[in-house]
Scaffold this motif. Structure first.
Motif, PDB file in Angstrom:
ATOM      1  N   ASP A  65      66.014  13.108  51.943  1.00 38.36           N
ATOM      2  CA  ASP A  65      65.925  14.436  51.329  1.00 38.36           C
ATOM      3  C   ASP A  65      66.287  14.373  49.851  1.00 38.36           C
ATOM      4  O   ASP A  65      65.659  15.044  49.021  1.00 38.36           O
ATOM      5  CB  ASP A  65      66.840  15.417  52.060  1.00 38.36           C
ATOM      6  N   GLN A  66      67.309  13.567  49.522  1.00 38.91           N
ATOM      7  CA  GLN A  66      67.684  13.426  48.118  1.00 38.91           C
ATOM      8  C   GLN A  66      66.597  12.705  47.318  1.00 38.91           C
ATOM      9  O   GLN A  66      66.359  13.025  46.146  1.00 38.91           O
ATOM     10  CB  GLN A  66      69.016  12.685  48.003  1.00 38.91           C
ATOM     11  N   VAL A  67      65.941  11.748  47.944  1.00 39.52           N
ATOM     12  CA  VAL A  67      64.838  11.054  47.268  1.00 39.52           C
ATOM     13  C   VAL A  67      63.690  12.020  46.993  1.00 39.52           C
ATOM     14  O   VAL A  67      63.085  12.006  45.911  1.00 39.52           O
ATOM     15  CB  VAL A  67      64.357   9.854  48.104  1.00 39.52           C
ATOM     16  N   LYS A  68      63.397  12.879  47.948  1.00 37.07           N
ATOM     17  CA  LYS A  68      62.339  13.876  47.766  1.00 37.07           C
ATOM     18  C   LYS A  68      62.672  14.821  46.603  1.00 37.07           C
ATOM     19  O   LYS A  68      61.813  15.156  45.781  1.00 37.07           O
ATOM     20  CB  LYS A  68      62.141  14.675  49.052  1.00 37.07           C
ATOM     21  N   GLU A  69      63.932  15.249  46.537  1.00 39.27           N
ATOM     22  CA  GLU A  69      64.343  16.141  45.456  1.00 39.27           C
ATOM     23  C   GLU A  69      64.295  15.420  44.113  1.00 39.27           C
ATOM     24  O   GLU A  69      63.900  16.007  43.097  1.00 39.27           O
ATOM     25  CB  GLU A  69      65.740  16.684  45.725  1.00 39.27           C
ATOM     26  N   MET A  70      64.693  14.149  44.097  1.00 41.68           N
ATOM     27  CA  MET A  70      64.600  13.370  42.862  1.00 41.68           C
ATOM     28  C   MET A  70      63.150  13.279  42.402  1.00 41.68           C
ATOM     29  O   MET A  70      62.852  13.431  41.207  1.00 41.68           O
ATOM     30  CB  MET A  70      65.163  11.966  43.069  1.00 41.68           C
ATOM     31  N   ALA A  71      62.247  13.065  43.333  1.00 43.91           N
ATOM     32  CA  ALA A  71      60.824  12.977  42.981  1.00 43.91           C
ATOM     33  C   ALA A  71      60.339  14.290  42.370  1.00 43.91           C
ATOM     34  O   ALA A  71      59.590  14.288  41.377  1.00 43.91           O
ATOM     35  CB  ALA A  71      60.003  12.626  44.211  1.00 43.91           C
ATOM     36  N   ARG A  72      60.767  15.395  42.939  1.00 43.23           N
ATOM     37  CA  ARG A  72      60.373  16.694  42.400  1.00 43.23           C
ATOM     38  C   ARG A  72      60.839  16.842  40.961  1.00 43.23           C
ATOM     39  O   ARG A  72      60.088  17.279  40.079  1.00 43.23           O
ATOM     40  CB  ARG A  72      60.953  17.822  43.262  1.00 43.23           C
ATOM     41  N   GLN A  73      62.095  16.463  40.708  1.00 45.44           N
ATOM     42  CA  GLN A  73      62.653  16.589  39.365  1.00 45.44           C
ATOM     43  C   GLN A  73      61.959  15.647  38.377  1.00 45.44           C
ATOM     44  O   GLN A  73      61.698  16.016  37.225  1.00 45.44           O
ATOM     45  CB  GLN A  73      64.150  16.306  39.409  1.00 45.44           C
ATOM     46  N   ILE A  74      61.676  14.431  38.816  1.00 42.31           N
ATOM     47  CA  ILE A  74      60.994  13.472  37.934  1.00 42.31           C
ATOM     48  C   ILE A  74      59.603  13.976  37.572  1.00 42.31           C
ATOM     49  O   ILE A  74      59.182  13.932  36.406  1.00 42.31           O
ATOM     50  CB  ILE A  74      60.918  12.079  38.594  1.00 42.31           C
ATOM     51  N   HIS A  75      58.889  14.473  38.556  1.00 46.68           N
ATOM     52  CA  HIS A  75      57.541  14.987  38.285  1.00 46.68           C
ATOM     53  C   HIS A  75      57.588  16.180  37.328  1.00 46.68           C
ATOM     54  O   HIS A  75      56.700  16.335  36.481  1.00 46.68           O
ATOM     55  CB  HIS A  75      56.869  15.373  39.597  1.00 46.68           C
ATOM     56  N   GLU A  76      58.625  16.977  37.460  1.00 45.86           N
ATOM     57  CA  GLU A  76      58.766  18.149  36.595  1.00 45.86           C
ATOM     58  C   GLU A  76      59.066  17.748  35.158  1.00 45.86           C
ATOM     59  O   GLU A  76      58.531  18.327  34.208  1.00 45.86           O
ATOM     60  CB  GLU A  76      59.885  19.037  37.132  1.00 45.86           C
TER      61      GLU A  76
END
Length: 255
Positions: A65-76
Motif C-alpha cells: 500500500d505504501q509503494v502504491k502511494e509512493m507511485a502516486r506521489q512520484i507520478h504527480e
C-alpha cells in the motif's frame, strides 16, 4: 559530465544512505531527475535531495500500500519513470540453527518482496518507456562463504534469479533487467556502530581477501549502476555484475 541520463527519471529505493545515495548522486550528475525513496531517515534523505536536486518519497517497500502511494506521489511530481533501481535491503547475522522467524521474514519482505512490489507498481511506466531495471543483489547470493549470513544470502540469491527471470519475461517490452552483486562495501549497513579501530581491522582484513587489496566504496557501485542505466550497456540483459575487488577463494574465507 556527458549527460548520459539527460531527460530520464529514475527511482532509487533506499536512497537516503550508502549504495542508494551513491547511485542517486551518479544519476543526477548525468542529468537524471531522481526520486529518492527512504523508509525512516528523513534527515539523510533531505541531504541527498539537496545534493541531487531530486525529490524525496517516504515508503517502506515491503508494504505494498505504501509503494502504491509512493507511485502516486512520484507520478504527480515527476511523471513516469524510465529507470528503477531496487536497492532497499537489510540484513541480520545469525547462525542457521538460531533461526529467528521475525528477522528472516523481515529480510524476505524488504529484500525480495520490496523489489517485487516496486517493480509491479512501476511496470506500466517501464513498458511505455522501454525502461531499465537494476536490482542490487550481493556476492553473498552467488556463493561467497560468509559466516552467519545464510538467510540473507538466500534473499539475495532470489534477487539474482528474479533479475534473470524478469529479463526474459519483460524482453518483449524492450525492458532491460540487470543486477549488481557488491562485495563488502563501506556503508552504515556494514560498519555502522563500530569503533574506528574495529573499522580499521575490518578494512585490513577484507583488503587481504581481494586481489586488488582494496576496501569497497559506495561510489564504485554508483558508477556501475550508471553504466547499466545508460545506453552504454544497451546489449546487456539478465546479467549480474560482481563488484568485490576480486575476492580470493570465495569458498574458504569467512566473514
Amino acid at each position: 559530465m556527458s549527460g548520459k541520463l539527460e531527460g530520464k527519471t529514475a527511482l532509487i529505493t533506499g536512497a537516503s544512505k550508502g549504495l542508494g545515495r551513491a547511485i542517486a548522486e551518479e544519476f543526477a550528475k548525468e542529468g537524471a531527475r531522481v526520486a529518492i525513496n527512504y523508509a525512516h531517515d528523513e534527515k539523510s534523505a533531505l541531504e541527498v535531495k539537496k545534493i541531487t536536486g531530486g525529490e524525496i518519497f517516504k515508503a517502506d517497500v515491503s508494504n505494498r500500500d505504501q509503494v502504491k502511494e509512493m507511485a502516486r506521489q512520484i507520478h504527480e511530481k515527476l511523471g513516469k519513470i524510465d529507470i528503477l533501481v531496487n536497492n532497499s535491503g537489510i540484513w541480520y547475522l545469525m547462525p542457521f540453527e538460531n533461526y529467528d522467524e521475525e528477522k528472516v521474514r523481515r529480510m524476505l519482505d524488504v529484500n525480495l518482496m520490496g523489489a517485487i512490489y516496486t517493480t509491479l507498481e512501476f511496470l506500466p511506466d517501464l513498458k511505455e518507456k522501454k525502461g531499465t531495471i537494476i536490482n542490487i543483489g550481493s556476492n553473498a547470493g552467488i556463493g561467497t562463504a560468509a559466516k552467519n549470513t545464510t538467510f540473507y544470502s538466500l534473499t539475495k540469491a532470489a534477487i539474482i534469479m528474479l533479475t534473470k527471470r524478469l529479463a526474459f519475461d519483460l524482453s518483449e517490452y524492450s525492458i532491460r533487467v540487470n543486477a549488481i552483486a557488491p562485495g563488502w562495501i563501506e556503508t552504515d549497513l556494514t560498519i555502522g556502530g563500530k569503533t574506528d579501530e574495529e573499522i580499521r581491522k575490518l578494512e585490513e582484513d577484507f583488503k587481504s581477501r581481494t586481489t586488488l587489496k582494496m576496501f569497497g566504496k559506495p561510489e564504485y557501485i554508483g558508477k556501475a549502476a550508471l553504466f547499466l542505466a545508460s545506453s552504454d550497456s544497451v546489449y546487456m540483459n539478465g546479467q549480474v555484475i560482481v563488484i568485490d575487488g576480486g575476492r580470493i577463494d570465495n569458498l574458504t574465507h569467512s566473514i
